[in-house]
Design a protein around this motif. Structure first.
Motif, short mmCIF file in Angstrom:
data_model
loop_
_atom_site.label_atom_id
_atom_site.label_comp_id
_atom_site.label_asym_id
_atom_site.label_seq_id
_atom_site.Cartn_x
_atom_site.Cartn_y
_atom_site.Cartn_z
N ASP A 282 0.48 -1.11 0.10
CA ASP A 282 -0.11 -0.11 0.36
C ASP A 282 1.03 1.36 0.04
N LEU A 283 1.86 1.30 0.98
CA LEU A 283 2.57 2.96 1.63
C LEU A 283 3.25 2.64 -0.30
N LYS A 284 4.21 1.99 -1.04
CA LYS A 284 4.56 1.85 -2.07
C LYS A 284 3.95 2.07 -3.13
N ARG A 285 2.48 2.07 -2.95
CA ARG A 285 1.16 1.88 -4.22
C ARG A 285 1.32 3.64 -4.09
N MET A 286 1.17 4.53 -2.81
CA MET A 286 0.71 5.86 -2.56
C MET A 286 2.04 6.87 -3.09
#
Length: 157
Positions: free
Chosen positions: A98-102
């Motif tokens: 999720d963090l990498k996508r954000m």
């Protein structure tokens, strides 16, 4: 980063169990070592589920048992977090994804995004969500966060 202030954001799904525990532990470690003024420390969620809520009571009880208190209120990770925090340390693979996508949506972000468990001397890579568990599960999270935060602090000072 010698001399300047460093910053770390602890991240989990809801920001009421794991990340506030890690944040409170890290704040205590930095305070005990007399370097709290060299750190900006916070925690946040990848989701919107718990925004505005205090840390889980079971987590707060577990922290208090170890002489630590927290008054953190859950918030979600913002675009600005990626620009201001040196480190974003998350709890499991889904937080990491999720963090990498954000982060992909933020130009020139500076945060180093890693699993907090990557610092665990016992090599437990993931910190399991204790939300549906019991007090023993919160204690496990506490002990794992303590090991990881201690090792992270040593590696970054």
């Amino acid at each position: 980063m010698a001399g300047g202030q460093q910053s770390v954001l602890f991240v989990c799904l809801g920001n009421i169990c794991r990340s506030p525990i890690a944040e409170a532990i890290f704040r205590k470690l930095a305070t005990d070592q007399g370097i709290i003024n060299k750190w900006k420390i916070d925690s946040a969620a990848t989701s919107t589920y718990e925004i505005g809520n205090p840390a889980d009571q079971r987590g707060q009880r577990c922290l208090m048992k170890h002489g630590i208190t927290t008054n953190h209120i859950a918030r979600q990770v913002t675009k600005n977090d990626f620009l201001t925090f040196d480190y974003m340390l998350c709890m499991d693979e889904s937080n990491l994804r999720d963090l990498k996508r954000m982060a992909e949506k933020v130009k020139n972000y500076k945060s180093e995004i890693k699993l907090l468990g990557s610092f665990d001397p016992q090599n437990h890579l993931y910190i399991q969500d204790p939300y549906y568990g019991n007090d023993a599960d919160f204690e496990d999270v506490y002990q794992q966060c303590l090991r990881c935060c201690t090792a992270f602090l040593e590696s970054s000072t």
